[in-house]
Design a protein around this motif. Sequence first.
Motif, mmCIF file in Angstrom:
data_model
loop_
_atom_site.group_PDB
_atom_site.id
_atom_site.type_symbol
_atom_site.label_atom_id
_atom_site.label_comp_id
_atom_site.label_asym_id
_atom_site.label_seq_id
_atom_site.Cartn_x
_atom_site.Cartn_y
_atom_site.Cartn_z
ATOM 1 N N ASP A 58 4.944 1.495 0.045
ATOM 2 C CA ASP A 58 5.804 1.321 1.216
ATOM 3 C C ASP A 58 6.148 -0.163 1.393
ATOM 4 O O ASP A 58 5.364 -0.938 1.956
ATOM 5 C CB ASP A 58 5.108 1.858 2.463
ATOM 6 C CG ASP A 58 6.017 1.922 3.668
ATOM 7 O OD1 ASP A 58 6.988 1.137 3.750
ATOM 8 O OD2 ASP A 58 5.762 2.773 4.542
ATOM 9 N N LYS A 106 0.844 -1.194 0.000
ATOM 10 C CA LYS A 106 0.000 0.000 0.000
ATOM 11 C C LYS A 106 0.880 1.245 0.000
ATOM 12 O O LYS A 106 1.884 1.316 0.694
ATOM 13 C CB LYS A 106 -0.904 0.026 1.239
ATOM 14 C CG LYS A 106 -1.700 -1.257 1.468
ATOM 15 C CD LYS A 106 -2.636 -1.606 0.321
ATOM 16 C CE LYS A 106 -3.465 -2.821 0.616
ATOM 17 N NZ LYS A 106 -2.964 -4.067 0.125
ATOM 18 N N LYS A 107 0.521 2.211 -0.795
ATOM 19 C CA LYS A 107 1.213 3.501 -0.894
ATOM 20 C C LYS A 107 2.699 3.343 -1.211
ATOM 21 O O LYS A 107 3.509 4.177 -0.838
ATOM 22 C CB LYS A 107 1.033 4.309 0.390
ATOM 23 C CG LYS A 107 -0.418 4.643 0.681
ATOM 24 C CD LYS A 107 -0.554 5.469 1.925
ATOM 25 C CE LYS A 107 -2.030 5.714 2.208
ATOM 26 N NZ LYS A 107 -2.238 6.420 3.463
#
Length: 121
Positions: free
Chosen positions: A46, A43-44
């Motif tokens: 990362d 996610k994102k």
Amino acid sequence: MEIARNTESKINVEYAIEVDGRLIGSLDYLIRLKQELIVIEAKKGDLDKGFNQLSAELIALDKYEEGNENDRLYGAITVGDIWKFGVLERKRQHITKDIDSFTIPGDLERVFSILIGILVA
């Protein structure tokens, strides 16, 4: 999908598991042949937090499949163009994170080789 075609493995997308009240969720991708491989999308972007998520999912799948005879569960975390791998040694309950990262398209052949190697091992 190319991996599935080349290995005749089974891919489950958004594979739901419920171990207990604390371990509930779904795996982005669960690929099965001789071995099992969880692939999750970070996610994102990362990868560190994504690896923590992957670790939790490896542990959850291990508990969900108690009695599975495979000694290891494999996992991969990706943001699409970067891949990292890890493994859960079931008996020792020990997770190892590969220190190498692989990029797509530069390491595409290597990533495919690793994925196929895990599934047919």
